[in-house]
Design a protein around this motif. Structure first.
Motif, PDB file in Angstrom:
ATOM      1  N   GLN A  10       0.837  -1.183   0.000  1.00 50.04           N
ATOM      2  CA  GLN A  10       0.000   0.000   0.000  1.00 50.04           C
ATOM      3  C   GLN A  10       0.883   1.248   0.000  1.00 50.04           C
ATOM      4  N   PRO A  11       0.481   2.304  -0.710  1.00 45.22           N
ATOM      5  CA  PRO A  11       1.346   3.490  -0.776  1.00 45.22           C
ATOM      6  C   PRO A  11       1.676   4.062   0.599  1.00 45.22           C
ATOM      7  N   ILE A  12       2.939   4.393   0.776  1.00 47.49           N
ATOM      8  CA  ILE A  12       3.423   5.054   1.989  1.00 47.49           C
ATOM      9  C   ILE A  12       4.312   6.215   1.573  1.00 47.49           C
ATOM     10  N   PHE A  13       4.601   7.123   2.510  1.00 41.61           N
ATOM     11  CA  PHE A  13       5.580   8.161   2.228  1.00 41.61           C
ATOM     12  C   PHE A  13       6.965   7.529   2.136  1.00 41.61           C
ATOM     13  N   LEU A  14       7.757   7.998   1.197  1.00 43.19           N
ATOM     14  CA  LEU A  14       9.099   7.453   1.026  1.00 43.19           C
ATOM     15  C   LEU A  14       9.917   7.561   2.307  1.00 43.19           C
ATOM     16  N   GLU A  15       9.674   8.580   3.115  1.00 43.88           N
ATOM     17  CA  GLU A  15      10.439   8.777   4.332  1.00 43.88           C
ATOM     18  C   GLU A  15      10.239   7.642   5.333  1.00 43.88           C
ATOM     19  N   ASP A  16       9.131   6.902   5.222  1.00 48.63           N
ATOM     20  CA  ASP A  16       8.883   5.801   6.146  1.00 48.63           C
ATOM     21  C   ASP A  16       9.930   4.699   6.025  1.00 48.63           C
ATOM     22  N   ILE A  17      10.636   4.647   4.926  1.00 52.17           N
ATOM     23  CA  ILE A  17      11.738   3.704   4.726  1.00 52.17           C
ATOM     24  C   ILE A  17      13.078   4.434   4.690  1.00 52.17           C
ATOM     25  N   VAL A  18      13.097   5.589   4.011  1.00 49.23           N
ATOM     26  CA  VAL A  18      14.360   6.258   3.702  1.00 49.23           C
ATOM     27  C   VAL A  18      14.944   7.020   4.881  1.00 49.23           C
ATOM     28  N   SER A  19      14.095   7.669   5.701  1.00 50.29           N
ATOM     29  CA  SER A  19      14.671   8.550   6.726  1.00 50.29           C
ATOM     30  C   SER A  19      14.084   8.406   8.124  1.00 50.29           C
ATOM     31  N   PRO A  21      12.852   5.567  10.092  1.00 54.25           N
ATOM     32  CA  PRO A  21      13.224   4.490  11.024  1.00 54.25           C
ATOM     33  C   PRO A  21      14.544   4.771  11.743  1.00 54.25           C
ATOM     34  N   GLY A  22      14.730   4.112  12.893  1.00 53.45           N
ATOM     35  CA  GLY A  22      15.947   4.332  13.666  1.00 53.45           C
ATOM     36  C   GLY A  22      17.215   3.968  12.921  1.00 53.45           C
ATOM     37  N   HIS A  23      17.126   2.940  12.067  1.00 53.58           N
ATOM     38  CA  HIS A  23      18.279   2.555  11.249  1.00 53.58           C
ATOM     39  C   HIS A  23      17.879   2.669   9.777  1.00 53.58           C
ATOM     40  N   SER A  24      17.333   3.846   9.444  1.00 52.88           N
ATOM     41  CA  SER A  24      16.864   4.120   8.089  1.00 52.88           C
ATOM     42  C   SER A  24      18.014   4.076   7.090  1.00 52.88           C
ATOM     43  N   LEU A  25      17.669   4.182   5.825  1.00 51.50           N
ATOM     44  CA  LEU A  25      18.702   4.165   4.800  1.00 51.50           C
ATOM     45  C   LEU A  25      19.649   5.354   4.961  1.00 51.50           C
ATOM     46  N   ILE A  26      19.126   6.512   5.315  1.00 52.46           N
ATOM     47  CA  ILE A  26      20.001   7.664   5.547  1.00 52.46           C
ATOM     48  C   ILE A  26      20.905   7.417   6.737  1.00 52.46           C
ATOM     49  N   HIS A  27      20.376   6.806   7.798  1.00 54.51           N
ATOM     50  CA  HIS A  27      21.230   6.467   8.933  1.00 54.51           C
ATOM     51  C   HIS A  27      22.313   5.472   8.525  1.00 54.51           C
ATOM     52  N   GLN A  28      21.954   4.498   7.697  1.00 52.38           N
ATOM     53  CA  GLN A  28      22.942   3.531   7.222  1.00 52.38           C
ATOM     54  C   GLN A  28      24.030   4.189   6.386  1.00 52.38           C
ATOM     55  N   SER A  29      23.694   5.280   5.698  1.00 52.75           N
ATOM     56  CA  SER A  29      24.715   5.956   4.894  1.00 52.75           C
ATOM     57  C   SER A  29      25.829   6.518   5.772  1.00 52.75           C
ATOM     58  N   GLN A  30      25.534   6.742   7.055  1.00 52.73           N
ATOM     59  CA  GLN A  30      26.533   7.230   7.997  1.00 52.73           C
ATOM     60  C   GLN A  30      27.061   6.146   8.912  1.00 52.73           C
ATOM     61  N   CYS A  31      26.287   5.068   9.110  1.00 53.90           N
ATOM     62  CA  CYS A  31      26.642   4.078  10.122  1.00 53.90           C
ATOM     63  C   CYS A  31      26.106   2.706   9.745  1.00 53.90           C
ATOM     64  N   ALA A  32      26.516   2.173   8.619  1.00 51.28           N
ATOM     65  CA  ALA A  32      26.115   0.824   8.237  1.00 51.28           C
ATOM     66  C   ALA A  32      26.779  -0.179   9.169  1.00 51.28           C
ATOM     67  N   ARG A  71      15.197  15.011   1.731  1.00 58.03           N
ATOM     68  CA  ARG A  71      14.278  14.896   2.867  1.00 58.03           C
ATOM     69  C   ARG A  71      12.912  15.488   2.524  1.00 58.03           C
ATOM     70  N   SER A  72      12.901  16.601   1.795  1.00 60.14           N
ATOM     71  CA  SER A  72      11.637  17.212   1.416  1.00 60.14           C
ATOM     72  C   SER A  72      10.859  16.305   0.466  1.00 60.14           C
ATOM     73  N   LEU A  73      11.559  15.705  -0.500  1.00 60.76           N
ATOM     74  CA  LEU A  73      10.910  14.816  -1.460  1.00 60.76           C
ATOM     75  C   LEU A  73      10.327  13.593  -0.750  1.00 60.76           C
ATOM     76  N   THR A  74      11.109  12.963   0.122  1.00 62.13           N
ATOM     77  CA  THR A  74      10.633  11.739   0.771  1.00 62.13           C
ATOM     78  C   THR A  74       9.484  12.015   1.741  1.00 62.13           C
ATOM     79  N   ALA A  75       9.421  13.236   2.267  1.00 62.28           N
ATOM     80  CA  ALA A  75       8.333  13.598   3.175  1.00 62.28           C
ATOM     81  C   ALA A  75       7.050  13.924   2.433  1.00 62.28           C
ATOM     82  N   SER A  76       7.121  14.156   1.124  1.00 61.29           N
ATOM     83  CA  SER A  76       5.969  14.615   0.357  1.00 61.29           C
ATOM     84  C   SER A  76       5.422  13.590  -0.619  1.00 61.29           C
ATOM     85  N   VAL A  77       6.260  12.652  -1.056  1.00 57.54           N
ATOM     86  CA  VAL A  77       5.873  11.711  -2.103  1.00 57.54           C
ATOM     87  C   VAL A  77       5.445  10.384  -1.487  1.00 57.54           C
TER      88      VAL A  77
END
Length: 276
Positions: A10-19, A21-32, A71-77
């Motif tokens: 079901q459609p979700i905001f991209l930020e629900d995966i990308v930014s 979560p506690g170990h989101s993809l953006i977090h992994q980019s700094q601390c995989a 961050r703006s894109l993932t919060a809106s799409v």
């Protein structure tokens, strides 16, 4: 190595995966935590499906954590199917054209891993891409080459077989002209209707890959690393697996790259040209 995450449901905001979560993809980019490279700062990208058959695409060579537009894109799409990737280069330059996902028509593709000694046989790898597809070659990575060779091998008609044949051809070059590890591969790709994922290595060290169904979201995430540190219900995908995710659920099949005769390649190229 790179980190990536994909979602179907079901459609979700991209930020629900990308930014978010506690170990989101953006977090992994700094601390995989589950790869040799803890920092993934060589670019990022997102491909998402909406009202049109072709995916939207946003990529940049900057680190993911520093881009406020991301961050703006993932919060809106919102999307019911998307692929997101943070890059750690294995040798090629940090540029937008080398950032994943890569797209061709309605298809999107992203990859984590390496083809051993790629710089030693890059010209030979380029020769595997037929003239009819070479204009789609925008960057210099082994990942994009793998994608275009898979398209030439019939990805649109036979996703599993085409990627097996493409991986086999590049692995054969690595064994002949490159070095070990010859092939390490996790990849996700989609035609906008189904999500496919693969985990494979020519040795015992296939990059990690997990999936999880969320009742709250009514969707499934497929990731390099679990998105939350305390969630114990992530299922690890075994090495040597090809996965198909769709509305009916999940199918896992063996992934066995085997090089095919040249006659089969010619037939695949003819099918690909006819489909266009």
């Amino acid at each position: 190595m790179c980190r990536w995450a994909a979602y179907i449901g079901q459609p979700i905001f991209l930020e629900d995966i990308v930014s978010r979560p506690g170990h989101s993809l953006i977090h992994q980019s700094q601390c995989a935590t589950q790869c040799h490279t803890a920092i993934n700062a060589d670019g990022f990208g997102i491909a998402w499906y909406g009202e049109k058959p072709e995916p939207g695409l946003y990529r940049d060579a900057m680190p993911a954590w520093s881009d406020q537009n991301l961050r703006s894109l993932t919060a809106s799409v919102k999307s019911g199917l998307f692929l997101a990737h943070v890059r750690a280069s294995t040798g090629t330059a940090s540029s937008r054209n080398n950032c994943h996902p890569f797209t061709y028509g309605r298809w999107s593709f992203m990859h984590n891993g390496q083809v051993g000694g790629y710089d030693c046989f890059r010209r030979s790898a380029e020769m595997l891409i037929p003239d009819s597809l070479y204009a789609q070659r925008k960057g210099a990575t082994d990942s994009e080459a793998l994608f275009l060779v898979a398209i030439a091998e019939g990805l649109e008609q036979d996703p599993k077989g085409a990627l097996e044949r493409a991986a086999a051809r590049l692995e054969a070059l690595a064994r002949e002209k490159g070095c070990a590890p010859y092939m390490r591969l996790t990849a996700a790709f989609s035609d906008g209707e189904r999500l496919y994922a693969v985990r494979y290595a020519s040795d015992e060290h296939a990059p990690t890959l997990y999936h999880r169904w969320s009742e709250t979201r009514s969707g499934r995430a497929v990731v390099s690393e679990p998105l939350e540190d305390g969630e114990g219900d992530w299922d690890e995908i075994p090495p040597g697996s090809f996965c198909t995710f769709d509305a009916a659920g999940l199918t896992i099949e063996p992934f066995c790259p085997v090089r095919q005769p040249e006659r089969h390649l010619r037939e695949s190229l003819a099918r690909s040209a006819a489909a266009r």
